[in-house]
Design a protein around this motif. Structure first.
Motif, PDB file in Angstrom:
ATOM      1  N   THR A  59     125.056   3.146   7.546  1.00 14.30           N
ATOM      2  CA  THR A  59     126.251   3.992   7.500  1.00 14.30           C
ATOM      3  C   THR A  59     126.187   4.940   6.314  1.00 14.30           C
ATOM      4  OG1 THR A  59     127.676   2.448   8.650  1.00 14.30           O
ATOM      5  CG2 THR A  59     128.741   3.945   7.135  1.00 14.30           C
ATOM      6  N   VAL A  60     125.828   4.386   5.136  1.00 18.33           N
ATOM      7  CA  VAL A  60     125.771   5.233   3.934  1.00 18.33           C
ATOM      8  C   VAL A  60     124.722   6.326   4.115  1.00 18.33           C
ATOM      9  CG1 VAL A  60     125.223   5.278   1.476  1.00 18.33           C
ATOM     10  CG2 VAL A  60     126.608   3.428   2.406  1.00 18.33           C
ATOM     11  N   LEU A  61     123.550   5.936   4.626  1.00 12.03           N
ATOM     12  CA  LEU A  61     122.458   6.908   4.800  1.00 12.03           C
ATOM     13  C   LEU A  61     122.866   8.039   5.743  1.00 12.03           C
ATOM     14  CD1 LEU A  61     119.347   7.386   4.198  1.00 12.03           C
ATOM     15  CD2 LEU A  61     118.959   6.399   6.450  1.00 12.03           C
ATOM     16  N   MET A  62     123.388   7.650   6.914  1.00 17.04           N
ATOM     17  CA  MET A  62     123.707   8.685   7.905  1.00 17.04           C
ATOM     18  C   MET A  62     124.880   9.542   7.461  1.00 17.04           C
ATOM     19  SD  MET A  62     122.988   7.176  11.655  1.00 17.04           S
ATOM     20  CE  MET A  62     123.800   5.613  11.429  1.00 17.04           C
ATOM     21  N   THR A  63     125.867   8.922   6.798  1.00 18.56           N
ATOM     22  CA  THR A  63     126.998   9.700   6.301  1.00 18.56           C
ATOM     23  C   THR A  63     126.508  10.708   5.272  1.00 18.56           C
ATOM     24  OG1 THR A  63     128.379   7.753   6.585  1.00 18.56           O
ATOM     25  CG2 THR A  63     129.281   9.530   5.273  1.00 18.56           C
ATOM     26  N   PHE A  64     125.617  10.238   4.395  1.00 20.71           N
ATOM     27  CA  PHE A  64     125.084  11.086   3.337  1.00 20.71           C
ATOM     28  C   PHE A  64     124.347  12.287   3.935  1.00 20.71           C
ATOM     29  CE2 PHE A  64     122.489  11.878  -0.484  1.00 20.71           C
ATOM     30  CZ  PHE A  64     123.510  11.833  -1.419  1.00 20.71           C
ATOM     31  N   ILE A  65     123.444  12.020   4.868  1.00 15.88           N
ATOM     32  CA  ILE A  65     122.688  13.118   5.472  1.00 15.88           C
ATOM     33  C   ILE A  65     123.621  14.014   6.286  1.00 15.88           C
ATOM     34  CG2 ILE A  65     120.817  13.721   7.045  1.00 15.88           C
ATOM     35  CD1 ILE A  65     119.503  11.103   6.297  1.00 15.88           C
ATOM     36  N   GLY A  66     124.544  13.382   7.014  1.00 18.31           N
ATOM     37  CA  GLY A  66     125.478  14.155   7.829  1.00 18.31           C
ATOM     38  C   GLY A  66     126.249  15.143   6.980  1.00 18.31           C
ATOM     39  N   VAL A  67     126.769  14.663   5.838  1.00 19.04           N
ATOM     40  CA  VAL A  67     127.527  15.557   4.963  1.00 19.04           C
ATOM     41  C   VAL A  67     126.586  16.551   4.297  1.00 19.04           C
ATOM     42  CG1 VAL A  67     128.901  15.651   2.862  1.00 19.04           C
ATOM     43  CG2 VAL A  67     129.391  13.952   4.590  1.00 19.04           C
ATOM     44  N   GLY A  68     125.374  16.073   3.927  1.00 19.27           N
ATOM     45  CA  GLY A  68     124.404  16.962   3.282  1.00 19.27           C
ATOM     46  C   GLY A  68     124.038  18.134   4.176  1.00 19.27           C
ATOM     47  N   VAL A  69     123.966  17.903   5.481  1.00 19.40           N
ATOM     48  CA  VAL A  69     123.638  18.987   6.408  1.00 19.40           C
ATOM     49  C   VAL A  69     124.894  19.777   6.773  1.00 19.40           C
ATOM     50  CG1 VAL A  69     122.783  19.530   8.714  1.00 19.40           C
ATOM     51  CG2 VAL A  69     121.662  17.764   7.348  1.00 19.40           C
TER      52      VAL A  69
END
Lengths: 280, 332
Positions: free
Chosen positions: A70-80
């Motif tokens: 969850t943390v990884l995907m949220t991070f990348i999702g927001v980063g993109v």
């Protein structure tokens, strides 16, 4: 006189009903939080955060891989999603403020803002999972990014529109090109507001399940690869609720508690941030 | 700007550096302008891409079933020649959203009236935040809570008495009858949906009510109107367009809501007119069947997704147009 009495009576009845509606409306929040704490807290321990999701029949296990996913995907999702959203919001509020396309873009953005998230999942499935031929963390993160973009566009535009034009004019009068005015004046003035928007975007996607079901899928093991399926808290809760296994059901409650506290915490942080800006 | 002032250095022919810096600034400006414009038009592209990818995914099903898909009741993906129809999910989607609106709209308006007209100022913010936090809770939590907490409660204490009470009354005994399966029912799903969209209706109603000019309300109070009369004769007529917009926005949410509904609706493709028996919605059908589907079945689920997208698109577009009309009036 009786007319007066009946008017007062109907007023009293209507206002009592409104009070009652408010009471009932608020009760849900506490009922839901209460059942989450009641069922989730007893099994909250260190092992929840360090052990992997268990197969059926185990008595131990945790949610470490799901939390990480969850943390990884949220991070990348927001980063993109956030940079694209901020830039698009900048166009709507700065360069394209009087352009003919702007109202239309705003309108479409508002529709995407409330579009069903499962549709976003189907979209990413079609454009990323099918060509790649398998589920992946990358697809999940991109689905989340698509959800973040409209949220950030909207708040960025709103916040930039609040920046007084006199500030921009003063900067332009000194001969600064538009890009510098935006970077050094408008962004600086709207910084807290834009950050609040990004925070709200994180809160929105951290608990999303529907767009991950057939993009990131799920995984019972630790995975940090972007090209493999990955577990996430919401999808793990989703698959654990329907099992007859008591241990897994327990973990679902604990996971639900963690997700809810994280998301509500982010919402409250965003509120505090925007409130502190109003006061200063 | 630090660099620009260094060009005053006497050893440096000022004009050259200055023009260099200016041209660099200008090209930076053009680049930034281009990038922001590209991202903004990206929103357009995104919408078009979603539409196209859904149509492409749904194409085999569209070719096989055509528009008859919309009125076919049967959903039999396991047959050699699958018969797939969208009537049951469409029915479930519209019915649950309708019941949810029926419950949530009066409550949402009641809370908004309380917040804008009655509530002491010091309480207004905490109550508003509490209601809005409801909107922050992830939808899967609603689904879980509906499945484990609300569902069993309804199945034990609410549904049986109602069903028993209307047993011999025609029409009602169909609506409130049917086979009851523990905690799974259309009614439970509708109730959870109602709780979920309550904050949206409340937030928009409060915003819309606060656009009513204070002078209007004060003059109504001044001639002796009660609070309720002010609300029904001044506030609501003034804010009508915005209210309808807000309600439509909430409807758009309810139609597309997935995870809250998936567990508690039972994913059963039938239409028996009862709200206490299981059913399905478009999003619940996609969420529960997509991963295990293939070929035509999968394409039919894409077709369902396309229908849902078109449906919510029009509802949300209508909502936004109405809210925009209100904004224009408030701005004028």
């Amino acid at each position: 006189m009786s007319l007066y009495a009946s008017r007062r009576r109907s007023n009293f009845v209507a206002m009592t009903l409104c009070l009652l509606a408010t009471f009932i409306g608020i009760v849900w929040l506490f009922l839901i939080l209460f059942s989450l704490f009641w069922n989730g807290v007893p099994h909250l321990s260190l092992s929840t955060f360090v052990e992997m999701t268990p197969p059926p029949g185990e008595t131990s296990g945790g949610l470490a891989n799901a939390i990480f996913g969850t943390v990884l995907m949220t991070f990348i999702g927001v980063g993109v999603g956030a940079p694209i959203g901020v830039l698009a919001g900048t166009y709507l509020a700065e360069y394209g403020r009087y352009s003919k396309a702007t109202p239309t873009i705003r309108f479409i953005n508002d529709i995407l803002l409330s579009a069903p998230s499962i549709i976003i999942g189907l979209f990413i499935y079609g454009v990323i999972v099918v060509p790649m031929k398998h589920f992946s963390a990358l697809a999940g993160a991109l689905a989340l990014a698509v959800i973040v973009i409209p949220v950030v566009v909207r708040t960025t535009e709103d916040m930039l529109l609040l920046v007084p034009n006199t500030l921009r004019e003063a900067a332009s009068a000194m001969g600064l090109p538009r890009a510098h005015v935006v970077w050094h004046v408008a962004y600086r003035a709207a910084r807290t507001g834009i950050l609040t928007g990004i925070l709200l975007g994180v809160a929105r996607i951290a608990g999303e399940t529907a767009p991950l079901l057939f993009t990131a899928f799920s995984n019972n093991f630790w995975s940090a690869s972007l090209l493999k399926p990955i577990a996430s808290l919401p999808t793990t809760i989703n698959s654990f609720i329907n099992t007859p296994d008591a241990n897994m059901k327990q973990l679902a409650w604990t996971g639900a508690l963690i997700v809810t506290l994280a998301v509500l915490g982010l919402n409250i942080a965003a509120r505090i941030l925007s409130a502190s800006k109003k006061q200063s | 700007m630090a660099r620009a002032s260094s060009s005053l250095d006497p050893g440096n022919p000022m004009g050259v550096t200055r023009s260099k810096i200016l041209s660099r600034m200008a090209s930076g400006d053009r680049l930034f302008s281009f990038v922001t414009r590209f991202c903004a038009y990206g929103v357009f592209i995104l919408l078009a891409a979603i539409m196209i990818s859904l149509i492409v995914g749904a194409w085999p099903a569209i070719k096989t079933f055509g528009l008859e898909f919309l009125v076919t009741r049967r959903w039999a993906p396991q047959l050699d020649e699958p018969v797939l129809g969208a009537l049951a999910p469409i029915y479930g989607t519209l019915l649950t959203s309708f019941i949810a609106m029926l419950i949530a709209v009066p409550f949402g308006l009641g809370i908004a009236i309380f917040l804008t007209e009655l509530c002491p100022l010091s309480l207004r913010r905490p109550i508003r935040v509490a209601v809005e936090l409801l909107a922050g809770i992830p939808s899967i939590i609603y689904g879980m809570w509906g499945f484990f907490v609300l569902g069993p409660f309804l199945a034990h204490y609410v549904e049986p008495p109602i069903a028993a009470a209307v047993q011999n009354i025609p029409v009602l005994n169909v609506i409130f009858g049917g086979e009851m399966i523990s905690n799974i029912s259309l009614f439970n799903a509708s109730l959870v949906l109602a709780i979920m969209i309550l904050p949206f209706i409340t937030a928009i109603a409060v915003d819309v009510f606060s656009t009513v000019p204070a002078v209007l309300k004060e003059s109504a109070y001044g001639i002796g109107c009660t609070t309720w009369e002010v609300v029904t004769n001044v506030v609501v007529p003034y804010a009508r367009v915005g209210l309808v917009g807000g309600v439509m926005l909430a409807l758009g949410r309810a139609l597309g809501e997935t995870m809250a509904v998936t567990f508690i609706i039972g994913n059963s493709f039938k239409i028996d007119g009862s709200i206490f028996s299981p059913g399905t919605t478009i999003s619940a059908a996609i969420a529960s069947e997509f991963a295990e589907s293939s070929d035509l079945h999968r394409s039919a689920l894409m077709y369902l997704g396309l229908l849902l997208f078109i449906l919510t698109f029009f509802v949300l577009a209508a909502a936004r147009l109405m809210l925009m009309r209100l904004e224009k009036r408030a701005g004028a």
